[in-house]
Design an enzyme around this catalytic site. Structure first.
Site, mmCIF file in Angstrom:
data_model
loop_
_atom_site.group_PDB
_atom_site.id
_atom_site.type_symbol
_atom_site.label_atom_id
_atom_site.label_comp_id
_atom_site.label_asym_id
_atom_site.label_seq_id
_atom_site.Cartn_x
_atom_site.Cartn_y
_atom_site.Cartn_z
ATOM 1 N N ASP A 141 0.815 -1.220 0.000
ATOM 2 C CA ASP A 141 0.000 0.000 0.000
ATOM 3 C C ASP A 141 0.848 1.268 0.000
ATOM 4 O O ASP A 141 2.068 1.224 0.166
ATOM 5 C CB ASP A 141 -0.959 -0.006 1.201
ATOM 6 C CG ASP A 141 -0.279 -0.439 2.500
ATOM 7 O OD1 ASP A 141 0.959 -0.386 2.580
ATOM 8 O OD2 ASP A 141 -0.991 -0.840 3.441
ATOM 9 N N ASP A 177 -7.419 -2.566 14.411
ATOM 10 C CA ASP A 177 -8.823 -2.868 14.100
ATOM 11 C C ASP A 177 -8.961 -4.104 13.204
ATOM 12 O O ASP A 177 -10.036 -4.380 12.677
ATOM 13 C CB ASP A 177 -9.488 -1.652 13.422
ATOM 14 C CG ASP A 177 -8.787 -1.237 12.138
ATOM 15 O OD1 ASP A 177 -7.802 -1.904 11.737
ATOM 16 O OD2 ASP A 177 -9.221 -0.242 11.523
ATOM 17 N N HIS A 212 -7.257 -4.634 10.314
ATOM 18 C CA HIS A 212 -7.036 -4.452 8.870
ATOM 19 C C HIS A 212 -5.717 -5.088 8.430
ATOM 20 O O HIS A 212 -4.786 -5.236 9.213
ATOM 21 C CB HIS A 212 -7.133 -2.973 8.459
ATOM 22 C CG HIS A 212 -6.000 -2.087 8.847
ATOM 23 N ND1 HIS A 212 -6.162 -0.990 9.663
ATOM 24 C CD2 HIS A 212 -4.696 -2.101 8.520
ATOM 25 C CE1 HIS A 212 -4.996 -0.384 9.808
ATOM 26 N NE2 HIS A 212 -4.088 -1.033 9.139
ATOM 27 N N GLU A 247 -9.604 -1.651 5.385
ATOM 28 C CA GLU A 247 -10.244 -1.332 6.661
ATOM 29 C C GLU A 247 -11.457 -2.239 6.902
ATOM 30 O O GLU A 247 -11.947 -2.886 5.973
ATOM 31 C CB GLU A 247 -10.694 0.135 6.646
ATOM 32 C CG GLU A 247 -9.536 1.144 6.564
ATOM 33 C CD GLU A 247 -8.787 1.308 7.884
ATOM 34 O OE1 GLU A 247 -8.685 0.345 8.666
ATOM 35 O OE2 GLU A 247 -8.290 2.430 8.120
HETATM 36 C C1 GLP Z 1 -0.527 0.371 8.440
HETATM 37 C C2 GLP Z 1 -0.095 -0.510 7.288
HETATM 38 C C3 GLP Z 1 -0.326 -1.969 7.602
HETATM 39 C C4 GLP Z 1 0.276 -2.298 8.955
HETATM 40 C C5 GLP Z 1 -0.361 -1.455 10.022
HETATM 41 C C6 GLP Z 1 0.166 -1.730 11.416
HETATM 42 O O1 GLP Z 1 -1.888 0.512 8.500
HETATM 43 N N1 GLP Z 1 -0.797 -0.170 6.081
HETATM 44 O O2 GLP Z 1 0.235 -2.772 6.582
HETATM 45 O O3 GLP Z 1 0.090 -3.665 9.241
HETATM 46 O O4 GLP Z 1 -0.079 -0.095 9.702
HETATM 47 O O5 GLP Z 1 1.277 -0.932 11.673
HETATM 48 P P1 GLP Z 1 2.290 -1.161 12.856
HETATM 49 O O6 GLP Z 1 3.116 -2.333 12.427
HETATM 50 O O7 GLP Z 1 3.110 0.078 12.905
HETATM 51 O O8 GLP Z 1 1.503 -1.434 14.070
#
Ligand code: GLP
Length: 260
Positions: A67, A136, A138, A143
């Site tokens: 993404d 959440d 995702h 989402e």
């Molecule tokens: C973002 C990314 C996800 C990732 C999530 C969790 O939303 N698009 O791919 O899994 O963050 O991030 P973190 O690893 O910093 O908790």
């Protein structure tokens, strides 16, 4: 799903790196799906170390990132382009032309998303997809209530995700509202998935992903339908799992040939 609970996130990151490294050695032209966020940092550090110390060769590897934020130029400090360059690509011998990350500055976003899907197919499909999980539930930026069959497209972030990711930006108001993300259907097409989750803040999302029910309100729960998923957790992230003892037992009793 195979749930592997490790004492610390460092150890979980090393197990994930061993899984990725095995694929890279067995299939030097493998296609990797990559994730951003703070969770995969240990995995990327370990892969960089393996490249430096053990000569792990990424020159024929192709990558597709999950993404990117809409409206951020690739050289923006908070873009996922910058993140990947700094935390992995600059540390290994990846071939520039084999790196793919959605372009948040694309003029025609639907056409760009379609081309991204086509590029994955042309590359032969993703062999291994690395995933984190949002608090959440995702995956990528899919989402809650995302279509479980979705493909790469534009999405609107929830306020919770904007709040979670604000730490990467100078101000909360700077977090883009829109993103481009691989769809859940795109992720499900990967040959195997390695999901990483650390810390108590992820415990509920992890429990929803692993123990269900299967529902679009917890997008990661679709991974229950994938035949080859490894979930790497530290103890706090595993703290809401009902069957944690069983997952530990499965791991402890594993035949030698099945080990990472
Ligand atoms: C973002 C990314 C996800 C990732 C999530 C969790 O939303 N698009 O791919 O899994 O963050 O991030 P973190 O690893 O910093 O908790």
């Amino acid at each position: 799903m195979e749930v592997i609970i490790q004492p610390t996130r460092e150890e979980a990151g090393r197990v994930a790196a061993a899984i990725v490294a095995r694929l890279v050695r067995e299939k030097p032209d493998a296609v990797l799906g990559l994730a951003t966020g703070s969770t995969p940092l240990g995995l990327y550090r370990e892969l960089a170390r393996m490249h430096h110390d053990e000569g792990l060769d990424f020159s024929a590897i192709t990558t597709f990132n999950l993404d990117e934020y809409v409206g951020l130029a690739p050289d923006h400090p908070a873009s996922y382009h910058t993140f990947m360059r700094k935390n992995l690509f600059d540390q290994i011998n990846i071939t520039e032309e084999r790196i793919h990350i959605p372009n948040g500055s694309a003029q025609d976003i639907p056409a760009h998303c379609l081309a991204y899907e086509e590029a994955i197919i042309e590359a032969g499909g993703i062999d291994l997809q690395v995933l984190g999980i949002g608090s959440d539930g995702h995956i990528g930026f899919n989402e809650p209530t995302s279509s479980l069959a979705s493909r790469t497209r534009i999405k609107t972030l929830t306020q919770a995700t904007i709040d979670d990711n604000a730490r990467f930006f100078a101000n909360r108001e700077d977090v883009p509202v829109h993103v481009i993300t691989m769809g859940i259907g795109t992720i499900m097409d990967a040959g195997q998935c390695v999901v990483l989750a650390y810390g108590e803040a992820k415990a509920q999302a992890v429990a929803g992903m692993v123990e269900g029910p299967l529902t679009a309100i917890v997008p990661a729960s679709i991974l229950q339908m994938h035949p080859l998923v490894k979930v790497l957790l530290d103890e706090p992230a595993a703290s809401a799992l009902q069957k944690a003892d069983y997952y530990r037992r499965v791991h402890d009793m594993k035949p030698e040939w099945q080990r990472e």
